[in-house]
Design a protein around this motif. Sequence first.
Motif, PDB file in Angstrom:
ATOM      1  N   LYS A  16     -15.081 -55.741 -69.116  1.00 32.92           N
ATOM      2  CA  LYS A  16     -16.011 -56.801 -68.598  1.00 32.92           C
ATOM      3  C   LYS A  16     -15.409 -57.575 -67.484  1.00 32.92           C
ATOM      4  O   LYS A  16     -15.884 -58.021 -66.676  1.00 32.92           O
ATOM      5  CB  LYS A  16     -16.284 -57.859 -69.695  1.00 32.92           C
ATOM      6  CG  LYS A  16     -17.433 -57.220 -70.706  1.00 32.92           C
ATOM      7  CD  LYS A  16     -17.756 -58.193 -71.647  1.00 32.92           C
ATOM      8  CE  LYS A  16     -18.610 -57.656 -72.756  1.00 32.92           C
ATOM      9  NZ  LYS A  16     -18.978 -58.541 -73.824  1.00 32.92           N
ATOM     10  N   ARG A  17     -13.882 -57.824 -67.622  1.00 36.42           N
ATOM     11  CA  ARG A  17     -13.311 -58.450 -66.483  1.00 36.42           C
ATOM     12  C   ARG A  17     -13.037 -57.514 -65.291  1.00 36.42           C
ATOM     13  O   ARG A  17     -12.809 -58.103 -64.218  1.00 36.42           O
ATOM     14  CB  ARG A  17     -11.707 -58.885 -66.947  1.00 36.42           C
ATOM     15  CG  ARG A  17     -11.784 -59.812 -68.162  1.00 36.42           C
ATOM     16  CD  ARG A  17     -10.530 -60.503 -68.429  1.00 36.42           C
ATOM     17  NE  ARG A  17      -9.718 -59.407 -68.812  1.00 36.42           N
ATOM     18  CZ  ARG A  17      -9.460 -59.340 -70.122  1.00 36.42           C
ATOM     19  NH1 ARG A  17      -9.814 -59.919 -70.883  1.00 36.42           N
ATOM     20  NH2 ARG A  17      -8.354 -58.290 -70.588  1.00 36.42           N
ATOM     21  N   ASP A  18     -13.157 -56.325 -65.458  1.00 36.25           N
ATOM     22  CA  ASP A  18     -13.043 -55.286 -64.334  1.00 36.25           C
ATOM     23  C   ASP A  18     -11.883 -55.531 -63.552  1.00 36.25           C
ATOM     24  O   ASP A  18     -11.790 -55.638 -62.268  1.00 36.25           O
ATOM     25  CB  ASP A  18     -14.511 -55.347 -63.499  1.00 36.25           C
ATOM     26  CG  ASP A  18     -14.403 -54.214 -62.486  1.00 36.25           C
ATOM     27  OD1 ASP A  18     -13.831 -53.376 -62.617  1.00 36.25           O
ATOM     28  OD2 ASP A  18     -15.359 -54.342 -61.749  1.00 36.25           O
ATOM     29  N   ASP A  19     -10.652 -55.578 -64.058  1.00 34.18           N
ATOM     30  CA  ASP A  19      -9.495 -55.943 -63.410  1.00 34.18           C
ATOM     31  C   ASP A  19      -8.484 -54.762 -63.659  1.00 34.18           C
ATOM     32  O   ASP A  19      -7.237 -55.136 -63.290  1.00 34.18           O
ATOM     33  CB  ASP A  19      -8.876 -57.244 -64.107  1.00 34.18           C
ATOM     34  CG  ASP A  19      -8.502 -57.126 -65.471  1.00 34.18           C
ATOM     35  OD1 ASP A  19      -8.546 -55.973 -66.020  1.00 34.18           O
ATOM     36  OD2 ASP A  19      -7.995 -58.274 -65.961  1.00 34.18           O
ATOM     37  N   GLY A  20      -8.989 -53.529 -63.736  1.00 40.56           N
ATOM     38  CA  GLY A  20      -8.186 -52.335 -63.837  1.00 40.56           C
ATOM     39  C   GLY A  20      -7.373 -52.149 -65.206  1.00 40.56           C
ATOM     40  O   GLY A  20      -6.262 -51.502 -65.124  1.00 40.56           O
ATOM     41  N   ARG A  21      -7.410 -53.155 -65.957  1.00 42.34           N
ATOM     42  CA  ARG A  21      -6.668 -53.019 -67.373  1.00 42.34           C
ATOM     43  C   ARG A  21      -7.119 -52.373 -68.506  1.00 42.34           C
ATOM     44  O   ARG A  21      -6.603 -51.754 -69.116  1.00 42.34           O
ATOM     45  CB  ARG A  21      -6.494 -54.493 -67.870  1.00 42.34           C
ATOM     46  CG  ARG A  21      -5.659 -55.542 -67.002  1.00 42.34           C
ATOM     47  CD  ARG A  21      -5.443 -56.830 -67.750  1.00 42.34           C
ATOM     48  NE  ARG A  21      -4.840 -57.690 -66.681  1.00 42.34           N
ATOM     49  CZ  ARG A  21      -4.421 -59.157 -67.094  1.00 42.34           C
ATOM     50  NH1 ARG A  21      -4.625 -59.606 -68.116  1.00 42.34           N
ATOM     51  NH2 ARG A  21      -4.023 -59.725 -66.075  1.00 42.34           N
TER      52      ARG A  21
END
Length: 427
Positions: A16-21
Amino acid sequence: MTQFSSRTADIRAAAKRDDGRAEPLLAALLADLFKIETRNVAINRDQYSLNSLNGFFDTADGAFFFKFHQEEGEEQMSGEYYRADILARAGLPVDQAVYTSTLPGEQILVYRRRTDPRFSDVLRAFDLADGAERGAAVGAEVTLSDRVTEVYRQSLHPITPAEAQSEPIHRLFFERLIDSATGAYPGGRLKSFYVGQSFEFPGVTLSWDIFAAARVSVNGVAYRHSIGELFELAHHRLNPARLADAGGVVAHGDAHNANVWYVAGQGGPSLSFFDPAFAGEHVPTLLAEVKTTFHNIIAHPLWLYDPEQAAERYTATATYRDGTLVIDTDWALSPVREDLLRVKAERAWRPLLQSLADRHLLPADWRQVIRLGLFLCPTLVMNLRAGAGRHNPISSAIGFANAVRVGSEPSAGADLITAFLDTIEPR
């Protein structure tokens, strides 16, 4: 919650954060579960992934598609959801997963990646720009509907209340109305989405108590039941133990078109199921076609899955006076969805209800059962309140207008759904 269930919850949150994690976490989980070394892990973000996380990855053995399915707020539920073999044995076209995990609260499937489009994407293109190929797409739906209907005919049988209750399809309907731990009503998505909240429409904002009790009029047609009454009726009549009266069938149960491949061929396109998350052998018959009817037809064009575009293309206004919520909108089915509604009536619902009548399994209130199932499709698949998620005041007004139209008979006259139900009445 198990170790893996906790890990997949972390993956969903990271996605959901779409930060690559999320992708490295996902690769590690797949390695632990299936002993495979992945690369090029990519999460697919589309409008149809309402309760699932899906995407792609590669291995030395080729390209794959993965899908997690978890009902939000229902992490403790368990059961063997993915029973594609039930559909395959019945003779239905269905993809079989290469790897499957059925951990409590988290179901993970891995398929060989296909280049075929999903039927949802094909139809969406026709919603936006009608084309000559529409007839072939509708023809593919006819062929699949005929095969499904034949399976219904062959598998229709009396079921006990216990058999009815055992089917996972109720997690799409009744179990979203109640607390999963205590059974308390209102609970689940109904409570978390709507109870105690405010409802913003173009022209008026209402509290839950006023909104739930309001009589509703849509485009000049007044309806018998309020939103609150429809939820109450659904809680009573869609109780799994009460749905054994119409018998059971082998069914996919959740064959929305994002779960259907559109396969080109020399003889014309064909359709094939995948992800039968709620398939069963004793699916209460009157629920078997409900999700496909709503999510493949009435949910389109745009308003449910693309609310931002719906607000640009359509208008809606709302007023509240003397206990009545009046909604006016220019939203309408697109030509391809009108075609599909006719197919659904003629090739699925009418023969299914006729089989029930011939077997003396058709309850007198069959119209209400179908309507209540249709009503729960949009209201509990996602939060329709403006500002609670992706919905805006216009799409919210269209959404609740459609929910009432499918759920309630008009006080007088007829509308699209009344006409549909009239056409499927057994002879």
